[in-house]
Design an enzyme around this catalytic site. Structure first.
Site, PDB file in Angstrom:
ATOM      1  N   GLY A 168      45.205 -31.773  -7.294  1.00 47.68           N
ATOM      2  CA  GLY A 168      46.320 -32.708  -7.167  1.00 47.68           C
ATOM      3  C   GLY A 168      46.878 -33.082  -8.523  1.00 47.68           C
ATOM      4  N   ASN A 193      45.051 -19.816  -7.565  1.00 43.29           N
ATOM      5  CA  ASN A 193      46.417 -19.587  -7.061  1.00 43.29           C
ATOM      6  C   ASN A 193      47.282 -20.851  -7.129  1.00 43.29           C
ATOM      7  OD1 ASN A 193      44.911 -20.700  -5.037  1.00 43.29           O
ATOM      8  ND2 ASN A 193      45.113 -18.975  -3.633  1.00 43.29           N
ATOM      9  N   THR A 195      46.971 -23.356  -9.231  1.00 48.24           N
ATOM     10  CA  THR A 195      47.275 -23.586 -10.650  1.00 48.24           C
ATOM     11  C   THR A 195      48.371 -22.642 -11.127  1.00 48.24           C
ATOM     12  OG1 THR A 195      44.970 -24.185 -10.971  1.00 48.24           O
ATOM     13  CG2 THR A 195      46.225 -23.668 -12.954  1.00 48.24           C
ATOM     14  N   ASP A 223      36.799 -17.319  -5.750  1.00 41.60           N
ATOM     15  CA  ASP A 223      37.250 -16.718  -4.487  1.00 41.60           C
ATOM     16  C   ASP A 223      37.834 -15.314  -4.667  1.00 41.60           C
ATOM     17  OD1 ASP A 223      36.543 -19.111  -3.441  1.00 41.60           O
ATOM     18  OD2 ASP A 223      38.574 -19.792  -2.953  1.00 41.60           O
ATOM     19  N   TYR A 374      28.131 -25.644  -4.093  1.00 37.45           N
ATOM     20  CA  TYR A 374      28.572 -25.674  -5.487  1.00 37.45           C
ATOM     21  C   TYR A 374      27.659 -24.906  -6.440  1.00 37.45           C
ATOM     22  CZ  TYR A 374      31.709 -29.099  -3.547  1.00 37.45           C
ATOM     23  OH  TYR A 374      32.660 -29.701  -2.770  1.00 37.45           O
TER      24      TYR A 374
END
Ligand SMILES: Nc1ncnc2c1ncn2[C@@H]1O[C@H](COP(=O)(O)OP(=O)(O)OP(=O)(O)O)[C@@H](O)[C@H]1O
Ligand SMILES: O=P(O)(O)OC[C@H]1O[C@](O)(CO)[C@@H](O)[C@@H]1O
Ligand SMILES: [Mg+2]
Length: 451
Positions: A168, A193, A195, A223, A374
């Protein structure tokens, strides 16, 4: 892609050729990448749309040559290094290798002679949130130069981001207001993507305002879902870590009476981590990815197959990508701060379904569910990612000095290139279920179609 006129002189102390083993005349060789050097994007000519993995523009699969800019240092540079203020920002989720790239960007800027290097803390938020101050990574203080090497030398030894990350944040116009107010000439944006879409918007806004700012991205995401490139940094490391989780699930399942190991792996919209970790471990009986729909129940469903595996083999291992089977679950419609959909938990759902199924048929089953979440991305980069980060980080700086903006520094067909950001934000890259890799995975697991 924007290309400014370039005429400043690039200096690099180690640029003198030493080799005498090649036949290039010494006075012609200069070690620079020529602005007209290109790499070929696609290297397979498919004879028919029925070929495995074929991407064709027409029924004849006509060959289209696509050449892209080769990355690397140029003889002529656009900026006067002494006058440059460079900023680095890391956005999105964590990813192994962020610190390696930050470090290489700083080192390379320093080699060019840049004295003013800052880090923007906590992603795009750092441009806006009150109380978040830019972090000097190298600056002139009186007669003293804060040595960047001292500051970032060891940051690659730990995972995470030295600068912090976030999702965000502010509007593009606010980010560019901040870039203008801070007098930033080069912005290095590390992210996935989302960013890259942000970097593209910043680049466009800078052009609109006629600001001479080079916005250069470096593709980061575990990813591996950014199109056109071989891979993004962090992916290899995440796969390696994921493999450990699969190995634990295998050991648990193998050692239990009717053991079923279930591992859920990250991947917001694609199953690359699950597919590659399944392939590399060689211990997975069923790999489920979002690109291939499956049924859990019924004659051809996953549960029926697990029943067979328990009967025939005594144990089994299932690897499921977090975005797989979302159509089987209730969708909350919620999104995160960046607007990404929050996924329903397929791992927990499958765990419950497997338990209920085996109870229902009166067969003992010992389910061990592992969700490494994580852990696959909070670790430091492995050797291959560390090298990738080194090259991409250095090339990002060379790209900015060459006067490019709106580009991303990446690897295509094993060659390091600059791609226009606009080309990599069209849609997330997904596993091609008609491609060879997925079929290799199916051969390895031995799983049938679950439909
Ligand atoms: N379409 C867009 N336009 C402008 N900015 C965007 C856009 N999409 C995302 N961003 C911004 O980019 C930043 C990172 O986006 P996001 O959280 O989706 O992560 P990402 O870069 O895709 O990385 P990850 O692989 O970790 O998801 C956020 O600060 C977000 O506000
Ligand atoms: O919980 P966070 O930090 O928002 O991120 C989770 C998402 O980020 C990623 O790690 C990278 O996009 C995905 O695999 C995952 O869905
Ligand atoms: Mg993303």
């Amino acid at each position: 892609m924007q290309h400014f006129l370039s005429n400043a002189t690039y200096y690099h102390s180690a640029r003198t050729p030493t080799g005498d083993e090649d036949s290039t005349p010494m006075d012609m060789w200069n070690g620079y990448v020529n602005n007209d050097d290109r790499a070929l994007m696609k290297v397979i000519k498919y004879s028919s749309p029925t070929s495995a993995g074929a991407e064709c523009i027409d029924p004849d699969c006509s060959w289209v040559e696509q050449w892209v800019h080769r990355a690397g240092p140029r003889k002529d540079i656009y900026y006067e290094p002494n006058e440059v203020k460079a900023a680095i920002v890391t956005c999105g989720g964590l990813c192994p290798g962020l610190n390696d790239v930050i470090r290489q960007v700083v080192f390379t800027l320093e080699t060019y002679g840049v004295k003013n290097i800052v880090g923007i803390p906590f992603g795009f938020r750092g441009f806006f949130e009150k109380g978040l101050k830019e972090m000097p990574l190298r600056f002139h203080f009186g007669n003293t130069i804060q040595l960047s090497r001292n500051l970032v030398e060891n940051i690659n030894l730990a995972g995470g981001s030295f600068l912090g990350v976030s999702r965000g944040g502010p509007k593009t116009s606010e980010i560019v207001d901040s870039i203008q107010a801070r007098r930033i000439d080069m912005l290095f944006v590390l992210g996935g993507n989302g960013t890259h879409a942000g970097a593209n918007a910043i680049h466009d806004e800078c052009r609109k305002r006629k600001l001479k700012v080079s916005v250069v991205a470096v593709p980061k995401t575990i990813d591996n879902d950014i199109p056109l490139m071989d891979k993004t940094f962090g992916f290899d490391t995440a796969v390696e870590e994921a493999q450990r989780a699969i190995n634990s699930a295998y050991i648990e399942a193998r050692s239990a009476y009717h053991g079923i190991g279930l591992v859920k792996l990250m991947g917001r919209s694609s199953g690359f981590i699950a597919m590659h970790a399944s392939l590399s471990s060689g211990q997975v009986d069923v790999c489920l990815i979002p690109e291939v729909s499956f049924a859990l129940d019924g004659e051809y469903g996953v549960l029926q197959h697990l029943e067979q595996l328990i009967k025939n083999k005594g144990f089994c291992v299932v690897c499921v990508a977090e975005a797989a089977g979302q159509e089987l679950l209730q969708n909350s419609g919620a999104t995160d701060a960046s607007g990404n959909a929050i996924l329903s938990d397929i791992g927990v759902h499958m765990q419950q379904k497997i338990k209920t199924h085996f109870k229902g048929i009166g067969v003992h089953a010992d389910i061990k569910y592992i969700d490494p979440t994580y852990m696959v991305r909070a670790c430091r980069a492995n050797a291959s990612d560390a090298i990738l980060c080194t090259v991409l980080g250095q090339n990002a700086v060379h790209g900015a000095f060459a006067g490019f903006s709106g580009i991303t520094s990446c690897i295509c067909n094993t060659h390091y290139v600059y791609l226009p950001v606009t080309q990599v934000i069209t849609a997330p890259k997904r596993v091609n279920h008609k491609g060879r890799m997925w079929h290799r995975c199916l051969t390895s697991t031995g799983q049938p179609d679950f439909r």
